[in-house]
Enzyme design. Structure first.
Site, mmCIF file in Angstrom:
data_model
loop_
_atom_site.group_PDB
_atom_site.id
_atom_site.type_symbol
_atom_site.label_atom_id
_atom_site.label_comp_id
_atom_site.label_asym_id
_atom_site.label_seq_id
_atom_site.Cartn_x
_atom_site.Cartn_y
_atom_site.Cartn_z
ATOM 1 C CG LEU A 137 -1.731 1.235 1.527
ATOM 2 C CD1 LEU A 137 -3.013 1.172 0.690
ATOM 3 C CD2 LEU A 137 -2.087 1.331 3.010
ATOM 4 C CB CYS A 138 2.297 3.639 -1.795
ATOM 5 S SG CYS A 138 1.710 3.685 -3.505
#
Length: 308
Positions: free
Chosen positions: A265-266
């Site tokens: 996740l970013c």
């Protein structure tokens, strides 16, 4: 360049404390140059445990080890206090079986891989070999990340060879098992042009896209890894259980079972895809990239998470 007594003593201490030491750039889990990746992959394929020194983290050792063994490049492998050499020598000794004997490893398996070459690929390979002249053999290297590379060069006699459709392909000892079952074809992708295409059944599965809604519905299945910097995580924290990826956590995450479902996740799903590819290269088989990142989570799942 002279070697200070303090640096010499530090190197002596390292070498007397460990039977096998690889001075390299980065770590075996995260090498910082191709030569270090090759050397660590070879050594790690023979022995389960060995010491390594990241010279990028220690400038005195980085320069001092070159003087200590009168060897100008990194990586350098030492066994029982004796300098063995750099990546090329390590590879040569691996292919001959000398390195296995030196490190106490099992006698290497020299079973040729099973390969398939289509008619069109075989025709194109023959043409290329004729154009390049006589005396050259087709070599194929498959690195630890299952990236494949062809090269035309003379054979040394230490290679493992496999023949399909009249074409003989030479492999080094490390590449041969990684290449077992490969299919070599010739494809024309239009914009990309024509070229050899390799399908390798041993390569880790591709990174798969994961929508934030699917992640929310199946959250218990995944180990979510937030790759954003601390400032971004502080602005919009992922509200469920997760890990973070940074220099201090990388090696622990890399040591997880290779079938762990990892969801990266970013902010928007771009840098997380790069991190996912890195872990795919480490051998993880169930890698997902959270498409749209925390921004999509805020708009599609949980509006209480701030957007930034």
């Amino acid at each position: 360049m002279s070697l200070s007594a303090d640096t010499r003593a530090r190197i002596d201490s390292i070498l007397t404390s460990h039977e096998v030491v690889l001075f390299m750039k980065g770590s075996p889990q995260r090498p910082q140059c191709g030569f270090s990746m090759k050397a660590s992959s070879i050594v790690g394929g023979i022995v389960a445990e060995y010491a390594h020194v990241d010279v990028l983290q220690d400038p005195e050792i980085r320069e001092g080890i070159k003087v200590y063994g009168q060897w100008p490049t990194i990586p350098q492998l030492y066994v029982k206090g004796e300098l063995i050499g750099g990546s090329d020598i390590i590879e040569q000794m691996m292919n001959s079986g000398e390195l296995h004997a030196l490190l106490g490893g099992a006698t290497p398996d020299r079973t040729p891989p099973t390969i398939t070459i289509t008619d069109e690929a075989a025709a194109q390979i023959r043409k290329a070999m004729v154009d390049q002249g006589e005396g050259l053999a087709l070599h194929m290297a498959v690195d630890a990340k299952f990236n494949s590379r062809f090269e035309l060069k003379p054979a040394t006699g230490q290679e493992i060879s496999a023949t399909a459709n009249g074409i003989t392909v030479h492999f080094d000892l490390a590449s041969a098992p990684r290449a077992n079952g490969i299919a070599i074809d010739w494809v024309d992708n239009g914009v990309r042009g024509a070229g050899l295409s390799i399908t390798n059944p041993n390569a880790p599965a591709q990174v798969r896209p994961l929508s934030v809604k699917d992640l929310a519905a199946r959250l218990a299945e995944f180990t979510v890894i937030d790759v954003r910097p601390p400032q971004a995580r502080a602005l919009a924290a992922f509200p469920a259980s997760h890990a973070v990826l940074d220099e201090t956590t990388h090696d622990d995450l890399a040591a997880l079972p290779k079938d762990t479902k990892l969801a990266f996740l970013c902010h928007h799903g771009n840098s997380s895809r790069q991190a996912a590819e890195h872990f795919r290269g480490l051998g993880f088989t169930q890698i997902y990239n959270v498409e749209g990142g925390i921004d999509a989570w805020s708009t599609d799942v949980d509006g209480s998470v701030p957007r930034y």
